[in-house]
Write an enzyme that holds these catalytic residues in place. Structure first.
Site, PDB file in Angstrom:
ATOM      1  N   HIS A   1     -66.125 -60.208 -70.932  1.00 21.78           N
ATOM      2  CA  HIS A   1     -65.531 -58.892 -70.672  1.00 21.78           C
ATOM      3  C   HIS A   1     -65.371 -58.680 -69.180  1.00 21.78           C
ATOM      4  O   HIS A   1     -65.968 -59.388 -68.356  1.00 21.78           O
ATOM      5  CB  HIS A   1     -66.370 -57.767 -71.291  1.00 21.78           C
TER       6      HIS A   1
ATOM      7  N   CYS B   1     -73.994 -61.476 -70.653  1.00 20.37           N
ATOM      8  CA  CYS B   1     -72.557 -61.597 -70.878  1.00 20.37           C
ATOM      9  C   CYS B   1     -71.888 -62.357 -69.733  1.00 20.37           C
ATOM     10  O   CYS B   1     -72.481 -62.593 -68.682  1.00 20.37           O
ATOM     11  CB  CYS B   1     -71.927 -60.221 -71.004  1.00 20.37           C
TER      12      CYS B   1
END
Length: 324
Positions: free
Chosen positions: A128, A141
């Site tokens: 992301h 992440c």
């Protein structure tokens, strides 16, 4: 007081967005894999015209803090990243994109925005947009520049394969032999070994075959669901790992592209008989042939596919509730 407030606001905006502001770097005739080495935090390159269509594969390198996107075996984009900080290490291994959401907010970390989210595990690992300070700083992440994350979101589909490695090299590309071509039953020592084959568990979607030399096992995924597994051996050194992409399948046979995602960093010349290095049950190999389509990926890795094994484990499938 107003001046102080404005200064604090500006500082906050810089902290949140400054390093992550997407800055495209012009290639100026350079190959993507050459340009990626000189990228600064927040920078990326994008050249989709190099391969307008075909199977898509992404390689994320934690050691170099870079990501490279291949389409039809050709690198079409690369970016700097920020992966998990100490204590929140990003797992290495072979993953598939399980979910895509352009607007998403974290359920775990104070409703933090996660634009252009592409989920890799149900436990909270995803690609992301986010802050890129130039070093690992996330909670696991893989953060990307905003604009690159948007371009990537538009170029990928559910089930896309993502390889996360930690070796300090950049990928290389070369032509590959027909790895999945049938081999006469008597030429393989695992010809009659038992195997699992359950294609009804997932009847459609992209197919990936992962061969782990550590486990001496092959796993077949269709749309992220395991539909088969078998013992598998690879003769000779794997040199960090590589991936085959099935570019086309016509009257002349299968046409594969091979890309190296770890190892020496030099080009890979492939001998005509390299397909003979792979030893798997004959009937399993035939079954794999029935599900391969243009766009299918075959990955060879020295990493284990077993969670909790020695070294870095590879998360292949998870069915638990999302933690993102």
């Amino acid at each position: 007081m107003k001046r102080l407030t404005l200064s604090l606001t500006a500082a906050a905006l810089l902290s949140l967005h400054g390093p992550a502001l997407a800055q495209q770097v012009e290639l100026k005739g350079r190959p993507v894999l050459q340009a990626v080495e000189g990228l600064k935090p927040g920078q990326y390159v994008w050249n989709p015209e190099a391969a307008p269509d075909g199977p898509v594969l992404m390689v994320v390198n934690l050691a170099t803090q870079r990501a490279v996107l291949f389409r039809n075996g050709v690198p079409i984009g690369a970016s700097t990243i920020s992966s998990g900080k100490p204590g929140y290490d990003t797992p290495t291994g072979v993953f598939t994109v399980l979910e895509k959401k352009q607007e998403h907010y974290s359920k775990t970390y104070n409703n933090a925005p996660m634009p252009n989210m592409q989920r890799l595990t149900w436990k909270g690992i995803a690609l992301h947009a986010g802050n890129l300070p130039g070093y690992p700083a996330s909670h696991g992440c893989i953060r990307l520049p905003m604009k690159f994350s948007s371009l990537l979101f538009g170029a990928t589909k559910l089930g896309m394969t993502v390889i996360i490695t930690s070796l300090p090299v950049t990928p290389n590309r070369s032509e590959a032999p027909d790895f999945a071509a049938p081999i006469a039953p008597n030429t393989t020592t695992l010809a009659r070994a038992p195997y699992e084959w359950n294609p009804d568990k997932s009847k459609s979607g992209p197919v990936s075959v992962i061969v782990s030399t550590s486990d001496q096992r092959a796993i077949v995924l269709r749309n992220g669901v395991e539909i088969g597994s078998a013992p598998a051996r690879v003769a000779g050194a794997v040199n960090g790992g590589w991936a085959y992409a099935l570019r086309a399948w016509d009257d002349t046979g299968q046409h594969w592209l091979r890309l190296q995602f770890a190892g020496s960093g030099s080009g890979m010349e492939v001998a005509p008989g390299e397909g003979n290095r792979f030893d798997t049950p004959w009937d399993f190999k035939h079954a794999v042939q029935t599900v391969l389509r243009p766009g299918s990926i075959i990955i060879v890795t020295p990493q284990s596919l077993k969670a909790g094994s020695s070294g870095s484990s590879a998360t292949v499938i998870e069915n638990e509730e999302s933690a993102l």
